[in-house]
Design a protein around this motif. Sequence first.
Motif, PDB file in Angstrom:
ATOM      1  N   ASN A   1      -4.667  -6.994  -5.356  1.00 34.89           N
ATOM      2  CA  ASN A   1      -5.879  -7.783  -5.162  1.00 34.89           C
ATOM      3  C   ASN A   1      -7.055  -7.309  -5.995  1.00 34.89           C
ATOM      4  O   ASN A   1      -8.078  -8.012  -6.090  1.00 34.89           O
ATOM      5  N   ASP A   2      -6.933  -6.131  -6.627  1.00 32.56           N
ATOM      6  CA  ASP A   2      -7.960  -5.683  -7.563  1.00 32.56           C
ATOM      7  C   ASP A   2      -7.965  -6.538  -8.825  1.00 32.56           C
ATOM      8  O   ASP A   2      -8.947  -6.554  -9.568  1.00 32.56           O
TER       9      ASP A   2
ATOM     10  N   GLU B   1     -11.680   6.262  -2.019  1.00 29.46           N
ATOM     11  CA  GLU B   1     -12.266   5.870  -0.734  1.00 29.46           C
ATOM     12  C   GLU B   1     -11.484   4.722  -0.109  1.00 29.46           C
ATOM     13  O   GLU B   1     -11.227   4.718   1.105  1.00 29.46           O
ATOM     14  N   LYS B   2     -11.067   3.753  -0.923  1.00 25.14           N
ATOM     15  CA  LYS B   2     -10.303   2.616  -0.387  1.00 25.14           C
ATOM     16  C   LYS B   2      -8.969   3.075   0.183  1.00 25.14           C
ATOM     17  O   LYS B   2      -8.544   2.615   1.254  1.00 25.14           O
ATOM     18  N   ILE B   3      -8.301   3.986  -0.530  1.00 19.24           N
ATOM     19  CA  ILE B   3      -7.011   4.484  -0.059  1.00 19.24           C
ATOM     20  C   ILE B   3      -7.178   5.272   1.232  1.00 19.24           C
ATOM     21  O   ILE B   3      -6.430   5.081   2.204  1.00 19.24           O
TER      22      ILE B   3
ATOM     23  N   ILE C   1       4.701   1.112  -7.309  1.00 28.28           N
ATOM     24  CA  ILE C   1       3.977  -0.151  -7.093  1.00 28.28           C
ATOM     25  C   ILE C   1       2.995  -0.483  -8.212  1.00 28.28           C
ATOM     26  O   ILE C   1       2.420  -1.573  -8.227  1.00 28.28           O
ATOM     27  N   GLY C   2       2.793   0.423  -9.171  1.00 22.50           N
ATOM     28  CA  GLY C   2       1.708   0.265 -10.142  1.00 22.50           C
ATOM     29  C   GLY C   2       1.807  -0.937 -11.056  1.00 22.50           C
ATOM     30  O   GLY C   2       0.798  -1.437 -11.560  1.00 22.50           O
ATOM     31  N   ALA C   3       3.014  -1.442 -11.303  1.00 19.95           N
ATOM     32  CA  ALA C   3       3.183  -2.582 -12.217  1.00 19.95           C
ATOM     33  C   ALA C   3       3.177  -3.920 -11.483  1.00 19.95           C
ATOM     34  O   ALA C   3       3.326  -4.969 -12.114  1.00 19.95           O
ATOM     35  N   LEU C   4       3.003  -3.901 -10.166  1.00 18.60           N
ATOM     36  CA  LEU C   4       3.054  -5.145  -9.387  1.00 18.60           C
ATOM     37  C   LEU C   4       2.104  -6.237  -9.889  1.00 18.60           C
ATOM     38  O   LEU C   4       2.510  -7.402  -9.989  1.00 18.60           O
ATOM     39  N   PRO C   5       0.834  -5.928 -10.200  1.00 18.13           N
ATOM     40  CA  PRO C   5      -0.054  -7.015 -10.651  1.00 18.13           C
ATOM     41  C   PRO C   5       0.478  -7.729 -11.885  1.00 18.13           C
ATOM     42  O   PRO C   5       0.391  -8.955 -11.987  1.00 18.13           O
TER      43      PRO C   5
ATOM     44  N   LEU D   1      -1.235  -0.373   0.428  1.00 20.79           N
ATOM     45  CA  LEU D   1      -1.578   0.136  -0.898  1.00 20.79           C
ATOM     46  C   LEU D   1      -1.228  -0.879  -1.981  1.00 20.79           C
ATOM     47  O   LEU D   1      -1.944  -1.003  -2.987  1.00 20.79           O
ATOM     48  N   ALA D   2      -0.138  -1.626  -1.792  1.00 16.65           N
ATOM     49  CA  ALA D   2       0.225  -2.668  -2.751  1.00 16.65           C
ATOM     50  C   ALA D   2      -0.845  -3.755  -2.790  1.00 16.65           C
ATOM     51  O   ALA D   2      -1.179  -4.274  -3.865  1.00 16.65           O
TER      52      ALA D   2
END
Length: 585
Positions: free
Chosen positions: A120-121, A273-275, A91-95, A114-115
Motif C-alpha cells: 500500500n506504500d 515506526e509503522k512496523i 515479500i519485498g517484490a510484491l508491489p 507487513l505485506a
Amino acid sequence: MYCAENKKLIYVGEKMSDTIKIIPFGGVRENGKNMYAVQIHDDIYILDCGLKYPENELLGIDIVIPDISYLVENKEKIVGVFLTHGHADAIGALPYFLKEINVPVFGSEMTIALAKITVNDDPELKAFDNFHVVDDKKEIDFGDVTVSFFKTTHTIPESLGIVLSCTEGQIVYTGDFKFDQTATDGYQTDFGRLAQIGSKKVIALLSDSANAENPERSSNETDIADVMAETIKYHEGRVIVASVASNILRIQQVIDAAAKSDKKVVLTGHDLEKIVNTAIELNKLNIPDDELIVPLNQLDKLKPEETIILETGKLGEPIKALQKMAARKKGNLKIQPGDLVVIATNPSHAMETTFAKTKDMLYRAGAEVKSISDRANATGHASKDDLQLMLNLIKPEFLIPIQGEYRLLVAHKELAEQVGLNENQIFIASKGDVLEYKDGEMFLGKGITVGNTMIDGIGVGDIGNIVLRDRKILSEDGVFIAVVTIDRKKKIIIKEPKITSRGFVYAKTSVDLIQESSDLVERAVQANLDNKEFDWGHLKQDVRDQLGKFLYDKTKRRPVILPVIMEVNQHHKKSKKSNKSKDDE
C-alpha cells in the motif's frame, strides 16, 4: 471463489491435465530474492515474492527483484501468492508483482500486515486489498490441490512453511527456518505437524540453505536475549542498535534490554515506526512501559546514559545508515565519541567488505562497536543438524536446496547425502530451471530465461548491463569529454577542441596529455570534414576510437569518452548567426 468454512478456504475451479513443475525465479545461487513457482496440473502457485539488496558491483541500484516476464505471459494460470514470513527477502517484490499480476495473497496475520505496508506504500496499489490471513490450522482447497501450512521458527513471529498436496503427493517449502527448543509462543516449530507431513508421500522438499556450511549450532534466542541485555546494560553512554526493521524478535530483545537497564528506545524512521506500531497492535511486540519508546524529535532531551537508538535504515537495511551516521550526514543522528554501536544483524558474504568498512568508520568517529555475532551464533537459519533433522522428519523423495549461494547449496547437498539421499535425488537448480516430476521421477526439463530486474529510483528494469558497465567504468576510470565547434559547410573547425576530464587525470598536472588529446581530436575532426561522404555517426565514433587508443597507450586506462560536436552556420550578417548542437550523450 474463496470462503471460510470450518477453518477451510475453498476455491472452486476446474481440474486440469496431470503435470508438476518447479521453477525457481530467485533464491538459488544467491542470497535473498526468494520466489518459486510450482505448477501442479495447469495452475501455478507462487511461493514467496522477495527482493535482495544489491552487491557492490551494482552501482546505484537500490534493490533487485525477480524477473517475472514468464509469469506475466502465463498470468491467467496463477492461483495466488503464498508467503512464508514478512521479511524483505520474502515479500519485498510484491508491489512490482501485483502491478503486473492481480492475484490473491496469502500469509499469517503478521506477514499479511507487513505485506500490506509494503504494497500500500505504492500509490498504484493503495486500493489493493486481496489479502487472506491463514494459519497452521487452515487449508485452502483448490479442487485437486490443497494448500496447507506449518509453524516454523524464525526471527519474526508467525512464520510458516507451505505444503501443496495433490494426488501425486506433497511439495513442501520450508521458507526461512531454524529449530530452537526455547522459542516462545508465536515462534515455536510444530514438530508434530512436520512428522505428520512426513508420514505421507513428499515428492520434493524446498529447504533453506542459508546457514548450511556453518559447523556451529544456532544459538537459542534466550541466550541471544541475555547477550543483548548484558551488552546494553553496562554501557554508560548512548547505545545505537543496528537491526533489520522487520526482525521483530531482535526488536523485542532491544526493548526488553532497555526496560531492564532503565533506558529509552528511540525509533529512527517512519518505516520502522509503522512496523513497530503494527506489531504492537497485533500483540506481537510487548512494550512493558508506555513511556519506554520515545519519538525521534525528543532525542535531544534524553541523557546519553538512558538512550538507545534503534537504527534500521532505508528499506530496513541498517549498514548504510550507520555509514551516514559515522560520516555525520544523517541529520541529527550522528555518531558521538563514547557511543556504543551494537550490530544485531548478520551481513551476507557479499556485504562483508562493506561491513568491515562500516566498523572502521564507526571507530574513527569515536564509537565502540560490538556485534551480537561475536558472542553468539545469532541467525534465523537452520544449522547443519537442523537441516538433517528436517530431512528425517519430512522424508522427501527429492531435495531442492534453496536460499543460498552455490557453495551453500552444495553444502546442503552433502548433508542430505549423509542422511541417505543419493546424488540423483538432489537438484541444485539455477534461476529458470524447470524441474519436472512424472511417473515417480524428477528430471530437468526445458528451462526458461529468468534474469534480474534492477530497481533504480522509480526505474524498474530500465537499468541493463550496458548502463552498469558504463557506471563501473566511470567509477574506475572516469570520463573524458572533447568539445569541438565546426562549420560543416566551410569544412573548418571554428574553435580549438576543449578537453574536460573528471575522475581520469588532473588537468593541471597533465597539460601535455590534454594538449596532445586536443591535437588528435582536431586532426580526426578535420579528416572527417574533408571527407566527401561526411557522416555524424562516423565522426563521433572516429573521435572515440582514436582518443581511446591514445589514452590507453599513455595511461593504460579506458575512461568513458564523450565527443560533443557543435555545428555553427556562419552568414555574412552576424545577427542571423545560428547554432546547432550535436551532443553525443
